[in-house]
Design a protein around this motif. Sequence first.
Motif, PDB file in Angstrom:
ATOM      1  N   PHE A  28       0.828  -1.208   0.000  1.00  0.00           N
ATOM      2  CA  PHE A  28       0.000   0.000   0.000  1.00  0.00           C
ATOM      3  C   PHE A  28       0.861   1.257   0.000  1.00  0.00           C
ATOM      4  O   PHE A  28       2.015   1.233   0.436  1.00  0.00           O
ATOM      5  CB  PHE A  28      -0.906   0.022   1.243  1.00  0.00           C
ATOM      6  CG  PHE A  28      -1.762  -1.210   1.370  1.00  0.00           C
ATOM      7  CD1 PHE A  28      -2.923  -1.335   0.637  1.00  0.00           C
ATOM      8  CD2 PHE A  28      -1.394  -2.240   2.227  1.00  0.00           C
ATOM      9  CE1 PHE A  28      -3.708  -2.476   0.761  1.00  0.00           C
ATOM     10  CE2 PHE A  28      -2.172  -3.375   2.346  1.00  0.00           C
ATOM     11  CZ  PHE A  28      -3.335  -3.497   1.614  1.00  0.00           C
TER      12      PHE A  28
ATOM     13  N   ALA B 170       0.573   3.802   1.938  1.00  0.00           N
ATOM     14  CA  ALA B 170       0.921   4.247   3.297  1.00  0.00           C
ATOM     15  C   ALA B 170       1.549   3.121   4.125  1.00  0.00           C
ATOM     16  O   ALA B 170       1.485   3.145   5.360  1.00  0.00           O
ATOM     17  CB  ALA B 170      -0.315   4.792   3.994  1.00  0.00           C
TER      18      ALA B 170
ATOM     19  N   ASN C 220       1.001   0.658   5.674  1.00  0.00           N
ATOM     20  CA  ASN C 220       0.007  -0.108   6.430  1.00  0.00           C
ATOM     21  C   ASN C 220       0.604  -1.269   7.213  1.00  0.00           C
ATOM     22  O   ASN C 220       0.070  -2.384   7.206  1.00  0.00           O
ATOM     23  CB  ASN C 220      -1.106  -0.633   5.510  1.00  0.00           C
ATOM     24  CG  ASN C 220      -1.976   0.489   4.971  1.00  0.00           C
ATOM     25  OD1 ASN C 220      -1.577   1.656   5.024  1.00  0.00           O
ATOM     26  ND2 ASN C 220      -3.139   0.159   4.488  1.00  0.00           N
TER      27      ASN C 220
ATOM     28  N   ILE D 215       1.545  -3.080  10.847  1.00  0.00           N
ATOM     29  CA  ILE D 215       0.878  -3.100  12.153  1.00  0.00           C
ATOM     30  C   ILE D 215       1.840  -2.482  13.167  1.00  0.00           C
ATOM     31  O   ILE D 215       2.942  -3.014  13.377  1.00  0.00           O
ATOM     32  CB  ILE D 215       0.481  -4.542  12.536  1.00  0.00           C
ATOM     33  CG1 ILE D 215      -0.507  -5.075  11.496  1.00  0.00           C
ATOM     34  CG2 ILE D 215      -0.128  -4.588  13.931  1.00  0.00           C
ATOM     35  CD1 ILE D 215      -0.731  -6.555  11.546  1.00  0.00           C
ATOM     36  N   PRO D 216       1.458  -1.333  13.733  1.00  0.00           N
ATOM     37  CA  PRO D 216       2.436  -0.543  14.505  1.00  0.00           C
ATOM     38  C   PRO D 216       2.979  -1.224  15.764  1.00  0.00           C
ATOM     39  O   PRO D 216       4.070  -0.898  16.196  1.00  0.00           O
ATOM     40  CB  PRO D 216       1.654   0.729  14.876  1.00  0.00           C
ATOM     41  CG  PRO D 216       0.228   0.399  14.689  1.00  0.00           C
ATOM     42  CD  PRO D 216       0.155  -0.670  13.661  1.00  0.00           C
ATOM     43  N   VAL D 217       2.206  -2.153  16.334  1.00  0.00           N
ATOM     44  CA  VAL D 217       2.677  -2.763  17.597  1.00  0.00           C
ATOM     45  C   VAL D 217       3.586  -3.971  17.352  1.00  0.00           C
ATOM     46  O   VAL D 217       4.099  -4.559  18.305  1.00  0.00           O
ATOM     47  CB  VAL D 217       1.497  -3.196  18.504  1.00  0.00           C
ATOM     48  CG1 VAL D 217       0.726  -1.995  18.993  1.00  0.00           C
ATOM     49  CG2 VAL D 217       0.584  -4.191  17.802  1.00  0.00           C
ATOM     50  N   LEU D 218       3.763  -4.334  16.074  1.00  0.00           N
ATOM     51  CA  LEU D 218       4.628  -5.486  15.777  1.00  0.00           C
ATOM     52  C   LEU D 218       5.956  -5.016  15.191  1.00  0.00           C
ATOM     53  O   LEU D 218       6.002  -4.012  14.485  1.00  0.00           O
ATOM     54  CB  LEU D 218       3.929  -6.426  14.792  1.00  0.00           C
ATOM     55  CG  LEU D 218       2.607  -7.061  15.249  1.00  0.00           C
ATOM     56  CD1 LEU D 218       2.070  -7.989  14.163  1.00  0.00           C
ATOM     57  CD2 LEU D 218       2.775  -7.817  16.552  1.00  0.00           C
TER      58      LEU D 218
ATOM     59  N   GLU E 245       7.934  -9.481  13.084  1.00  0.00           N
ATOM     60  CA  GLU E 245       6.583  -9.940  13.456  1.00  0.00           C
ATOM     61  C   GLU E 245       5.558  -9.567  12.396  1.00  0.00           C
ATOM     62  O   GLU E 245       4.628 -10.328  12.121  1.00  0.00           O
ATOM     63  CB  GLU E 245       6.192  -9.338  14.809  1.00  0.00           C
ATOM     64  CG  GLU E 245       6.944  -9.962  15.973  1.00  0.00           C
ATOM     65  CD  GLU E 245       6.847  -9.127  17.250  1.00  0.00           C
ATOM     66  OE1 GLU E 245       7.202  -9.653  18.315  1.00  0.00           O
ATOM     67  OE2 GLU E 245       6.435  -7.949  17.178  1.00  0.00           O
TER      68      GLU E 245
ATOM     69  N   GLU F 268       5.960 -12.119   9.853  1.00  0.00           N
ATOM     70  CA  GLU F 268       5.530 -13.437  10.353  1.00  0.00           C
ATOM     71  C   GLU F 268       4.010 -13.549  10.474  1.00  0.00           C
ATOM     72  O   GLU F 268       3.454 -14.644  10.400  1.00  0.00           O
ATOM     73  CB  GLU F 268       6.141 -13.695  11.735  1.00  0.00           C
ATOM     74  CG  GLU F 268       7.536 -14.284  11.691  1.00  0.00           C
ATOM     75  CD  GLU F 268       7.940 -14.792  13.063  1.00  0.00           C
ATOM     76  OE1 GLU F 268       7.140 -15.511  13.692  1.00  0.00           O
ATOM     77  OE2 GLU F 268       9.047 -14.458  13.505  1.00  0.00           O
ATOM     78  N   PHE F 269       3.389 -12.404  10.716  1.00  0.00           N
ATOM     79  CA  PHE F 269       1.957 -12.415  11.046  1.00  0.00           C
ATOM     80  C   PHE F 269       1.115 -13.136   9.988  1.00  0.00           C
ATOM     81  O   PHE F 269       0.282 -13.983  10.284  1.00  0.00           O
ATOM     82  CB  PHE F 269       1.482 -10.967  11.244  1.00  0.00           C
ATOM     83  CG  PHE F 269       0.027 -10.863  11.598  1.00  0.00           C
ATOM     84  CD1 PHE F 269      -0.474 -11.496  12.731  1.00  0.00           C
ATOM     85  CD2 PHE F 269      -0.849 -10.155  10.798  1.00  0.00           C
ATOM     86  CE1 PHE F 269      -1.821 -11.405  13.052  1.00  0.00           C
ATOM     87  CE2 PHE F 269      -2.187 -10.056  11.119  1.00  0.00           C
ATOM     88  CZ  PHE F 269      -2.674 -10.687  12.253  1.00  0.00           C
ATOM     89  N   VAL F 270       1.390 -12.789   8.711  1.00  0.00           N
ATOM     90  CA  VAL F 270       0.613 -13.411   7.628  1.00  0.00           C
ATOM     91  C   VAL F 270       0.860 -14.926   7.619  1.00  0.00           C
ATOM     92  O   VAL F 270      -0.070 -15.720   7.443  1.00  0.00           O
ATOM     93  CB  VAL F 270       0.989 -12.793   6.270  1.00  0.00           C
ATOM     94  CG1 VAL F 270       0.326 -13.546   5.127  1.00  0.00           C
ATOM     95  CG2 VAL F 270       0.589 -11.340   6.232  1.00  0.00           C
TER      96      VAL F 270
ATOM     97  N   ARG G  51      10.291  -1.548  15.443  1.00  0.00           N
ATOM     98  CA  ARG G  51       8.875  -1.303  15.171  1.00  0.00           C
ATOM     99  C   ARG G  51       8.775  -0.327  13.991  1.00  0.00           C
ATOM    100  O   ARG G  51       9.725   0.423  13.720  1.00  0.00           O
ATOM    101  CB  ARG G  51       8.197  -0.662  16.399  1.00  0.00           C
ATOM    102  CG  ARG G  51       8.237  -1.487  17.666  1.00  0.00           C
ATOM    103  CD  ARG G  51       6.999  -2.356  17.791  1.00  0.00           C
ATOM    104  NE  ARG G  51       7.040  -3.113  19.036  1.00  0.00           N
ATOM    105  CZ  ARG G  51       6.389  -2.776  20.145  1.00  0.00           C
ATOM    106  NH1 ARG G  51       5.664  -1.673  20.168  1.00  0.00           N
ATOM    107  NH2 ARG G  51       6.455  -3.526  21.219  1.00  0.00           N
TER     108      ARG G  51
ATOM    109  N   ARG H  59       6.489  -8.537   3.609  1.00  0.00           N
ATOM    110  CA  ARG H  59       5.241  -9.156   4.087  1.00  0.00           C
ATOM    111  C   ARG H  59       4.397  -9.657   2.901  1.00  0.00           C
ATOM    112  O   ARG H  59       3.798 -10.731   2.960  1.00  0.00           O
ATOM    113  CB  ARG H  59       4.445  -8.115   4.885  1.00  0.00           C
ATOM    114  CG  ARG H  59       3.115  -8.603   5.411  1.00  0.00           C
ATOM    115  CD  ARG H  59       2.423  -7.532   6.233  1.00  0.00           C
ATOM    116  NE  ARG H  59       1.990  -6.394   5.403  1.00  0.00           N
ATOM    117  CZ  ARG H  59       1.374  -5.305   5.878  1.00  0.00           C
ATOM    118  NH1 ARG H  59       1.150  -5.189   7.182  1.00  0.00           N
ATOM    119  NH2 ARG H  59       1.012  -4.330   5.079  1.00  0.00           N
TER     120      ARG H  59
END
Lengths: 227, 410
Positions: free
Chosen positions: A91, A93, A95, A97-100, A104, A107-109, A140, A156
Amino acid sequence: MSAIRCRQLCKTFKQGDEIITGLDHIDLDIETGEFVCLSGPSGSGKTTLLNAIGGLDTPDSGEIHMGDIRVDKLERGPLADMRLHHIGFVFQAYNLIPVLSAQENVEFVMEVQGVPVAERARKALDILKEVGLEGMEDRRPAQLSGGQQQRVAVARAIVSHPDLVLADEPTANLDSVSAAHLMGLFQELNENHRITFIISTHDKRVMSYAKRLIKMRDGKIIGDEAQ
Amino acid sequence: MKDVTLRMAWRNLWRHWRRTWLTVGAMIFSNGLLIFAMSLQFGSYDMMIDNSLQAYSGHLQLQHPRYLDEPKMRYALDDVTELAERLRRELDLDSISARADGFALASSNERSYGLQIIGVDPAHEPLVSTLPGLVKQGRYLEPGMPGEIVIGAVLARNLKVGLGDELTFIGSGFDDSFAAGIVTVVGIFESGIADLDRALAQVDLAYFQDVFAMQGRGHSLTVRAQHVDDVESLQWQIGELLDTDKSLSLRHWDELQPGLRQSIQADMASNSFMYIVLIVLVAFSVLNTQLMSVLERTREFGTMMALGLQPARLSRLVMLETGLMTALGLVLGIGVGLVINLYMARVGFSYPGMDEVALKFNLPERIYPSFTILSMTLGPAAVAIGSLLAALYPALRLYLLTPIDAMRAV
């Protein structure tokens, strides 16, 4: 998979009392491994087309095929699954995830895909190294520059080797050096991993990387040429 | 934490740490308060039960099977003194006392009144009943002293008798014979219970058996447990001991005093309303926090949906965040409740004027909280359930969200 076929794709939006045409009878075929740029002024329908192909938005009429899958007919659940396993998004911007942390976020996906812990950690580190973020895995998003954040977003998007990457104005918030790095990275991934890229932009420098340039205006394709 | 989702949920809580702590603080406060209030409430019920039952009826009574519904002279137990002795020995419990009940017309020099006359074992009656301790004038009955009577203060006033005065009474004996006796008032009690003070009198059991032609019979064995929580096990032990004896019926206190259970239930119902109000307030606090959190992160949720997360998984993320917040409030709240309870269990709880009432009616001067699994967990569990229910609405909002709408959110 990955060959995209759009037929008579239409999409309108209501803005107050006014009806705005987003896509106007679009016919489009994109083959596996293509590196395509959608260009055109703001409101030309680039993002609307990307959203429709990516299953983020549904067209009013027409058909979207991704390989054997009829994307426009999928329910919410299968549509989410298709995005998870076959499409990567980048994207404007970032996008993230600010807390990861960077790792991470990547890894999240994979966690959602059900990849085992050790394997996803290894893959995340490898891909971050590939996009030039070695040593920044624990940072972060707020601790990274715009260019670095967009690299994390790219990592990601491609870590699970999707068939298709959809990038909406990915360089819009980057300086010219970062933009050049990012496009070089896209080109490399396209050539090395044979991932199909569709990038929307109105930046001439980005267009110069494309192997195929599709020009849009008022929801219509007004030009489609190989470069 | 290997789980990225769990890490994300935990960190999301602290993005607005003041807001999270306010909500967790509300949970801690309500959990602590509920634990303390319920423990104190259960403690006061224990005290209420003990005090009511110790005044007269005891925790358990052995009776003739028909005596409870038809308290007639003829529904009596044989050899009641020996039976009491046997139970005291086999249960290793002194607080078991035999009684015999009768009705009589008592007359002083000036007046006559009907009364309930109870034959009691003076040696053991003080161990099952607080009535002997409530004798405000004179003394209580003493073993081996027949012809003495203790009466309630209102009855004494009505009969216009005092210590040392004689009363004559007439009634009907076990064999329908004429029962009559002359007794000397040795003690006057004030229980604060109008029925007892107005119409109850106690005499020595052996004397009663003699006058009412009971031939060793009595109407009940009254048993007092060490603590109200021990009643059920004691009931089971006595039931085991007397298993084959069909001429005996063991009555639990809630059969003997059904009104007591009902008044406790009524009190619980009225207190429950206050607890529910508190839980609803906490639930609204959680709803506010989670709804704000979801609204602020709508774009972020849109990104996650674009990446391929199912809406249900996003809803679960919100529930997980609420669950973590609730768990924090639960653990800290139980800790706070435990500390308050431990302190109160040591010093007791009192309110102004309670010591005077206690002194007057031979009651404990302080209420002590009752530590039970129920009192420690019921309130926090209700807060946890209320909080999770409150998070359902924000979770549902996410479930219904489309990626494109979410990503367009400001």
